[in-house]
Design a protein around this motif. Structure first.
Motif, short mmCIF file in Angstrom:
data_model
loop_
_atom_site.label_atom_id
_atom_site.label_comp_id
_atom_site.label_asym_id
_atom_site.label_seq_id
_atom_site.Cartn_x
_atom_site.Cartn_y
_atom_site.Cartn_z
N THR B 5 0.82 -1.22 0.00
CA THR B 5 0.00 0.00 0.00
C THR B 5 0.85 1.26 0.00
O THR B 5 0.35 2.36 -0.26
CB THR B 5 -0.92 0.04 1.24
OG1 THR B 5 -0.09 -0.03 2.41
CG2 THR B 5 -1.90 -1.11 1.23
N SER B 6 2.15 1.13 0.28
CA SER B 6 2.98 2.33 0.39
C SER B 6 3.92 2.47 -0.81
O SER B 6 4.70 1.58 -1.12
CB SER B 6 3.83 2.26 1.66
OG SER B 6 4.81 3.27 1.61
N PRO B 7 3.88 3.64 -1.46
CA PRO B 7 4.83 3.91 -2.54
C PRO B 7 6.28 3.93 -2.05
O PRO B 7 7.20 3.91 -2.85
CB PRO B 7 4.41 5.30 -3.04
CG PRO B 7 3.01 5.49 -2.58
CD PRO B 7 2.91 4.73 -1.29
N ARG B 8 6.46 3.97 -0.71
CA ARG B 8 7.82 3.99 -0.17
C ARG B 8 8.33 2.59 0.18
O ARG B 8 9.46 2.44 0.66
CB ARG B 8 7.90 4.91 1.04
CG ARG B 8 7.96 6.38 0.64
CD ARG B 8 8.08 7.29 1.84
NE ARG B 8 6.93 7.15 2.73
CZ ARG B 8 5.79 7.81 2.58
NH1 ARG B 8 5.64 8.66 1.58
NH2 ARG B 8 4.78 7.62 3.41
N ASN B 9 7.51 1.58 -0.09
CA ASN B 9 7.96 0.20 0.09
C ASN B 9 9.27 -0.02 -0.67
O ASN B 9 9.41 0.44 -1.81
CB ASN B 9 6.85 -0.72 -0.44
CG ASN B 9 7.25 -2.18 -0.42
OD1 ASN B 9 8.06 -2.60 -1.24
ND2 ASN B 9 6.67 -2.93 0.49
N PRO B 10 10.25 -0.72 -0.06
CA PRO B 10 11.57 -0.87 -0.71
C PRO B 10 11.50 -1.52 -2.10
O PRO B 10 12.22 -1.13 -3.01
CB PRO B 10 12.34 -1.77 0.26
CG PRO B 10 11.66 -1.62 1.57
CD PRO B 10 10.22 -1.31 1.29
N ALA B 15 12.05 -0.58 -7.93
CA ALA B 15 11.50 -0.62 -9.30
C ALA B 15 11.43 0.78 -9.88
O ALA B 15 11.79 1.01 -11.05
CB ALA B 15 10.11 -1.27 -9.29
N ALA B 16 11.00 1.75 -9.08
CA ALA B 16 10.83 3.12 -9.56
C ALA B 16 12.15 3.73 -10.02
O ALA B 16 12.18 4.57 -10.92
CB ALA B 16 10.19 3.99 -8.47
N LYS B 17 13.25 3.29 -9.40
CA LYS B 17 14.57 3.83 -9.77
C LYS B 17 14.94 3.50 -11.22
O LYS B 17 15.86 4.10 -11.78
CB LYS B 17 15.64 3.25 -8.85
CG LYS B 17 15.77 4.00 -7.54
CD LYS B 17 16.98 3.49 -6.77
CE LYS B 17 17.03 4.07 -5.37
NZ LYS B 17 17.90 3.27 -4.48
N LEU B 18 14.25 2.54 -11.81
CA LEU B 18 14.60 2.13 -13.18
C LEU B 18 14.19 3.15 -14.24
O LEU B 18 14.43 2.96 -15.42
CB LEU B 18 13.98 0.76 -13.50
CG LEU B 18 14.60 -0.40 -12.71
CD1 LEU B 18 13.80 -1.67 -12.90
CD2 LEU B 18 16.06 -0.62 -13.11
N VAL B 19 13.59 4.26 -13.83
CA VAL B 19 13.39 5.35 -14.81
C VAL B 19 14.73 6.00 -15.14
O VAL B 19 14.84 6.70 -16.14
CB VAL B 19 12.41 6.44 -14.31
CG1 VAL B 19 11.03 5.85 -14.09
CG2 VAL B 19 12.93 7.13 -13.06
N ARG B 20 15.76 5.75 -14.30
CA ARG B 20 17.07 6.37 -14.55
C ARG B 20 17.95 5.46 -15.40
O ARG B 20 18.11 4.28 -15.10
CB ARG B 20 17.79 6.63 -13.22
CG ARG B 20 17.16 7.72 -12.42
CD ARG B 20 18.05 8.07 -11.23
NE ARG B 20 17.27 8.20 -10.02
CZ ARG B 20 17.65 7.79 -8.83
NH1 ARG B 20 18.82 7.18 -8.66
NH2 ARG B 20 16.88 7.96 -7.78
N ARG B 81 3.10 5.55 -8.55
CA ARG B 81 4.51 5.84 -8.23
C ARG B 81 5.42 5.25 -9.31
O ARG B 81 6.43 5.83 -9.69
CB ARG B 81 4.84 5.26 -6.86
CG ARG B 81 6.31 5.29 -6.48
CD ARG B 81 6.73 6.68 -6.04
NE ARG B 81 8.17 6.74 -5.73
CZ ARG B 81 9.10 7.03 -6.61
NH1 ARG B 81 8.77 7.30 -7.85
NH2 ARG B 81 10.37 7.07 -6.26
N LEU B 82 5.03 4.07 -9.84
CA LEU B 82 5.87 3.37 -10.81
C LEU B 82 5.66 3.87 -12.24
O LEU B 82 6.58 3.86 -13.05
CB LEU B 82 5.57 1.87 -10.77
CG LEU B 82 6.02 1.13 -9.51
CD1 LEU B 82 5.60 -0.34 -9.60
CD2 LEU B 82 7.54 1.24 -9.35
N GLY B 83 4.44 4.31 -12.54
CA GLY B 83 4.13 4.66 -13.93
C GLY B 83 4.68 6.02 -14.31
O GLY B 83 4.67 6.95 -13.51
N ALA B 84 5.13 6.12 -15.55
CA ALA B 84 5.60 7.41 -16.04
C ALA B 84 4.41 8.23 -16.53
O ALA B 84 4.52 9.43 -16.70
CB ALA B 84 6.61 7.22 -17.16
#
Lengths: 258, 258
Positions: B5-10, B15-20, B81-84
């Motif tokens: 439920t948390s966008p801050r889950n590790p 996964a979100a870091k993969l936009v870089r 949080r994950l989607g661009a």
């Protein structure tokens, strides 16, 4: 005039509001970004209210003078407030949305595209191939900054219509479909060159409505020998526009009073 | 597994870091968005680490099972949080970037495009027309989420290469130029069908380098009868690819072991 340094300056705030479709409709104005688009608008005789540019940017100042518009020198921070891109280049201009409509005197793209980049790209294609372009009523607002940017000035080089419900009687209709149509080059060989033709393209992922396809004079499908039957909608429409333009160049004009 | 439920889950943060781009290169992983792209990757046998989807989204869960990947149920807030995009649809997946390269065994698009939308669109075009595609070293990172999204799954349907310095000896070269080249259909009539051909396209606004154009076997220019000589770069490249594909279908395969 002293340069504007605050993004909260009323003149800047009023211009920035033009990213909203409702504000554009209410005021009949649009926000133009970058030298290429502003220059195309000026050359086409579009009325500009004001041109914002970096203090000392003589090219932007000259454009403002050519347009008979108010020259508004400002800082980079102000341009960033106005630009939809992260690093906007000046000039930015507030212009009057032209009262355009397609005249159905030459071949016309009829598009139901919702993606702003695709819509702008297709306006560019239409201008390059000497076609008019008309968007259906459900499609995007063509005077949005994103679409103007993707159009790269082509909005002012061909007739751009909006809010189309149906193609007028007498105009021939070509439906672009993913499967089951004839290859464009072969289909176009049989067209009556005395008629004006409309190339109809739908949005992804659903394409044209079955009723539109059923009532079309011609259906075309781009041959795709690859492992997918999927092209970007603007690309597919552009390929059909290209083929129609080749055909029209070969057979000669309809009654091109454009 | 209880839904995250948390966008801050590790796991979500990783996964979100993969936009870089740097993170993608370091880990050799990419972030895939939407049912169409994730499904294409699974079908192509791409290794998926994890599939995120709304708790109760059985289609996404089935995709995870098919891929042998960890199923991660989560909330809409986490997907956002994950989607661009602003309103991401599930599933989102973390996948291993395939070790691809073009084999120069069939006709290939060679692109120096920097705009992510254009790059993804052109990968789609390549897959549709049965071409491989290779990007030059200055071009964009093809495994970026924006490019994967614009590619609509085509990354996994054809060979996609990157970091190209020069086209290998023996491969014929076709340079796409804005003026001065032959119309594609006419130019391609004279091509040696026993060779593999590379269609080279540059980025806007400068196009290919003079050295690349000078050394090309063939130069082509799309005829544009309109009031501008400007097409979107992905559209121009797609039209040349379309013509090459028509020509290849007519003359038969080179030695297509693909």
């Amino acid at each position: 005039m002293d340069p504007i340094t605050s993004p909260r300056n009323p003149r800047v705030a009023a211009a920035a509001k033009l990213v909203r479709a409702r504000e554009r409709r209410r005021r009949g104005e649009m926000l133009l970004e970058g030298p290429h688009v502003v220059e195309a608008a000026v050359t086409a005789g579009v009325t500009l209210r004001s041109v914002f540019g970096l203090d000392g940017d003589s090219a932007s100042r000259t454009l403002a003078a050519r347009a008979g518009a108010t020259w508004v020198p400002c800082t980079e921070e102000v341009l960033e407030r106005l630009g939809a891109t992260e690093h906007p280049r000046g000039p930015m201009a507030v212009g009057v949305i032209p009262d355009t409509a397609v005249g159905w005197r030459r071949d016309t793209l009829v598009a139901d595209l919702r993606d702003p980049g695709n819509a702008g790209t297709l306006i560019r294609t239409a201008a390059a191939f000497g076609l008019d372009i008309c968007f259906s009523s459900q499609a995007v607002d063509v005077w949005a900054p994103k679409i103007l940017r993707a159009g790269a000035g082509a909005h002012f080089l061909t007739d751009v219509g909006t809010g189309l419900e149906t193609v007028p009687d007498g105009v021939g209709t070509i439906a672009t479909v993913v499967t089951g149509g004839a290859p464009p080059a072969r289909a176009f060989e049989r067209l009556d060159s005395g008629r004006v033709w409309a190339v109809m393209v739908g949005s992804e992922p659903h394409g044209l409505s079955p009723a539109t396809v059923d009532s079309a004079d011609v259906t075309v499908t781009i041959p795709m020998p690859g492992r997918t039957e999927s092209l970007n909608a603007a690309v597919a429409a552009s390929i059909v526009a290209y083929e129609l333009s080749l055909w029209r160049s070969a057979v000669g004009s309809h009654s091109d009073g454009h």
